[in-house]
Design a protein around this motif. Structure first.
Motif: not given
Lengths: 651, 213
Positions: A150-163
């Motif tokens: 809901t606040t977008g926390k951790g989304i950036e990290k999630l993406l980089s881990e997935a990549v």
């Protein structure tokens, strides 16, 4: 050198874990929403750019398991097994880890590269739960990223881990294993499968196939039976499985589910720590009051009454204002501008058809449908709707449905198109159709315009409310008849009750858009097309001819002026138009109260508009769409006529 | 308690030890069922002459007939308590024909069990440990009471869904709320709240967990 490499990530997870919120965070408005080929299951896809890469994101349906009990499960499973996305982002609810890990374990069985999004960390913290992320990652053999969608926390990290996972593709085979006895059996089956049906094993992982054989999964059993060696393999599998079932005294499907839950529960226990007493007293209290066996009902009635009051009173004012300003300024202006250039017929087609159609759409959508769906989405996201469904379950059973069907029923007060699509939340085909049959009879915003604008305005509000009550009674009676007439067993309610939460503004708006979009893309084109056809009919004079043909029915049986047949016919294209047309053709003040009531009643019941018929065809098939349409027409004529004859005696 | 009831207790006890792959002796049976040894012997004798159990070297086993007897006992108990109150005609026909003889046919016709769900139902009741009389439907728990799941039955799809939602045998559930007039119930299982329709909750057998205090 490869530059335009495109990765595909698929979001998987249970319902109510914030998966679509993550999807929205990842893709923003950059989404394409459609259906899975050949299925009435929504498919959402979006693009995002990350560190010079284009990533395709697929939002898989929210499911609890990967069996083939529902279409959603089949879609998810086939997608993962056959299309092999680069990474599966498994979204789990950190506050209910055990239940969520059940699906994670099943996804691991499919052997795709995975990243775990440990979502709703804020809510878990509120419940006093602390999770050892490092350890969870170790136990599952995949990166784990704590997020608060809901606040977008951790989304950036999630993406980089997935990549990262996508680029290093090396998937460590998961260390998760069942009990010895079952593993032994699976190994045997796996070897047999690899030796005898290598083609299927190239499509699906052999271990996973072995598990599915053990579970007696219909879909996989059929696939293997189609092979030459299929019969023999199934014979062997059956023998092995029966042995285990004998030992456990449980069907194999239960045996393996227990094993999976055993693993899930062990992992959850190992990584979670209750650090403080839960601070969810308020949430519990709200739950206790709103789902209370006595108090719950007056609260439900109040909530519904408040919602409808806001819509009707606010909507009526706004709608009047919109129509007024369009009719007074825009349409004349367009007509004026065009009349110099085009022939009168074309001016009429564009001004009276195209533009009037769009205006009508806007003046129904903006004041009624949008606010209604905003309020409904708030109720849904906060967690109130499941409570309402819980309270309504008993009543819904009387028409062969269960509590969940209350939700599409409510949607029906906005527009029948999203309501029909909303029936997808029900489990079986029979229930979806039953609910669809009922929801199209709920007066949508356009019909509300007529009820309030004609009966409410000229006869009085009590009469309008009486019509609503009559409609509800009719819905109930017809639902009951349809339930008895349709073969099959009713399905009981099994529904998760998510805890109360503060709804996120972004998500409410996205949901409202999703539902209004269905109105805009499906209903609006029909409204515009209908308007144009209407202009053509009027220009050619065939409308009056039609009215004459129908005069005995309209005048004799329904007791309406013959010209009233025209708006009734055109109401098929745009229900709210029936009223406008009627006003154009006949002086409304000259109609008697009985005639107004009959006219409104007929428009309320007969054919859901063309857009709804088209939607029904998509959801339930041609034959059922036509059947519902015919039933509704006959019913409207029958009840309208009866109402005329009975009311004429009384008044 | 009638002799028949005592015999079914005995059969269920033996079935449970079989499931646990244990062997049970006469003295242990007496201790478990809390009967005097003499009476226990009498019951064992009756059961043996009726061909329900057999024993070699003092170890008791169910015969095929005994196995079926356990099954009938359990299905009729579950049927009487949980599935349907027979309507007047049903009751009348039962008085006339003296109860249900063709159980499988009855489950199929009246309760819409298909071949597979019937098989799984029988597997489930055969795997039930202890006495069926100790179980009750989840829907019959009182608000706030806890239970352990014993078995879910009904259509194959329903059992599958319940299992996947975490209601596997042995799991603890708490009944948190009940709607009036045989409405749905809300249960807490594995930290999740689930709403179950009354019919669904009647098809989940649980063992009540007594509060420790």
């Amino acid at each position: 050198m490869e530059t335009a490499k495109r990765l595909t990530f698929a979001l998987a997870g249970n319902a109510n874990v914030g998966k679509s919120v993550i999807f929205n965070q990842l893709t923003g408005l950059n989404q394409v929403i459609g259906n899975w080929p050949g299925k009435t299951v929504e498919r959402a896809e979006g693009l995002l750019h990350f560190k010079g890469q284009t990533v395709n994101i697929i939002d898989l349906p929210g499911i609890y398991s990967l069996s083939t009990f529902s279409m959603e499960e089949v879609v998810t499973r086939d997608y993962i097994a056959l299309e092999r996305p680069d990474v599966i982002i498994d979204v789990v609810d950190a506050s209910a880890l055990e239940r969520n890990l059940y699906l994670t374990i099943q996804l691991l069985e499919l052997g795709s590269p995975m990243v775990l999004a440990l979502n709703q960390m804020d809510f878990a913290a509120k419940k006093g739960i602390e999770i050892d992320v490092e350890k969870l990652s170790q136990l599952l053999g995949m990166p784990v990223v704590p997020t608060v969608a809901t606040t977008g926390k951790g989304i950036e990290k999630l993406l980089s881990e997935a990549v990262d996972v996508a680029e290093h593709k090396a998937v460590a085979p998961s260390g998760i294993r069942f009990g010895k006895e079952i593993e032994g059996l699976l190994e045997k089956l796996e070897a047999v499968l690899l030796n005898n049906v290598p083609e299927i094993c190239r499509k699906y992982p052999a271990r996973w196939l072995a598990i599915k054989l053990f579970e007696r999964d219909d879909d996989i059993t059929k696939k293997i039976l189609a092979e030459a060696a299929g019969g023999e393999i199934l014979g062997l599998a059956d023998m092995l499985v029966k042995e285990v079932e004998q030992e456990h005294g449980e069907p194999s499907m239960v045996v393996i589910a227990s094993e999976r839950y055993g693993i899930a529960s062990r992992i959850a226990k190992e990584v979670t720590r209750i650090v403080s007493p839960p601070k969810v007293a308020l949430e519990e209290k709200m739950s206790a009051i709103t789902a209370h066996r006595i108090l719950g009902y007056p609260i439900l009635a109040l909530v519904m009454a408040a919602m409808f009051a806001v819509i009707f009173i606010g909507g009526n004012a706004l709608s009047g204002f919109l129509e007024g300003s369009f009719e007074d300024s825009i349409i004349p202006a367009v007509n004026g501008a065009l009349s110099g250039v085009l022939s009168p017929l074309f001016v009429d087609i564009i001004g009276g058809g195209l533009i009037a159609g769009i205006v009508a759409g806007i003046s129904v959508a903006l004041p009624y449908i949008v606010p209604f769906y905003v309020l409904l989405s708030i109720l849904e996201d906060s967690g109130y709707l499941p409570r309402a469904a819980f309270l309504m379950d008993n009543l819904m059973h009387k028409i062969g449905l269960h509590g969940k069907a209350f939700i599409p029923l409510l949607l029906g007060y906005g527009c029948s198109v999203p309501a029909c699509i909303g029936c997808r939340i029900l489990e079986t085909d029979r229930e979806r159709f039953l609910a669809g049959f009922v929801v199209v009879l709920i007066p949508c915003a356009a019909r509300t315009v007529i009820i309030l604008g004609l009966v409410g305005q000229y006869v009085g509000l009590p009469a309008a409310l009486a019509l609503y009550a009559f409609d509800l009674a009719l819905v109930f009676a017809l639902g009951r008849i349809a339930f008895k007439a349709l073969p099959g067993e009713p399905v009981g309610l099994v529904m998760e009750m998510p805890p109360y939460k503060r709804p996120s503004v972004k998500n409410v708006l996205m949901k409202t858009w999703a539902r209004t979009r269905e109105f805009t893309y499906v209903a609006l084109p029909w409204m515009v097309g209908g308007s144009i056809i209407l202009v053509l009919l009027k220009q050619s004079g065939s409308d009056v001819a039609l009215a004459h043909v129908m005069a005995p029915l309209i005048g004799g049986w329904l007791g309406l002026p013959a010209l009233a047949g025209i708006p009734l016919i055109f109401g098929v294209f745009r229900k709210e138009l029936a009223l406008i047309l009627l006003a154009e053709l006949i002086d409304l003040a000259k109609l008697s109260s009985v005639q107004m009531i009959v006219f409104t009643m007929v428009t309320m019941i007969y054919v859901p508009c063309v857009a709804t018929i088209a939607t029904m065809r998509r959801e339930f098939g041609w034959r059922r769409a036509v059947a519902v349409t015919i039933i509704d027409i006959l019913l409207a004529l029958l009840l309208g006529g009866l109402a005329f004859h009975i009311l004429s005696i009384l008044f | 308690m009638s002799v028949e009831e005592k015999i079914s207790e005995l059969l269920e006890l033996i079935r449970t030890t079989e499931l646990n792959r244990k062997e049970i002796k006469k003295e242990e049976i007496a201790a478990e069922l809390k009967y005097p040894l003499l009476e226990t012997e009498k019951i064992i004798d009756v059961a043996t002459t009726e061909g329900l159990i057999q024993h070699n070297d003092g170890v008791f086993r169910l015969t095929d007939k005994g196995y079926m007897a356990v099954q009938h006992h359990r299905e009729s108990y579950i049927h009487e308590r949980f599935t349907h109150q027979p309507a007047f005609l049903g009751r009348l026909s039962r008085v006339i024909d003296g109860g249900i003889k063709d159980w499988q046919g009855h489950w199929r016709r009246r309760h819409s069990f298909d071949e597979e769900s019937l098989n799984e139902f029988y597997k489930g009741i055969q795997g039930l440990e202890g006495h069926v009389e100790d179980t009750l439907p989840l829907a019959n728990l009182d608000q706030g009471e806890h239970g352990h799941i014993v078995l879910a039955f009904g259509g194959r799809g329903l059992v599958r869904r319940l299992t996947e939602m975490g209601l596997t045998p042995g799991t603890e559930v708490t009944l948190t709320r009940k709607a009036p007039f045989h409405g749905p119930v809300e249960v807490k299982v594995r930290d999740i709240s689930l709403a179950l329709g009354y019919g669904v909750a009647s098809k989940v057998l649980v063992k009540r967990v007594k509060e420790a205090d």
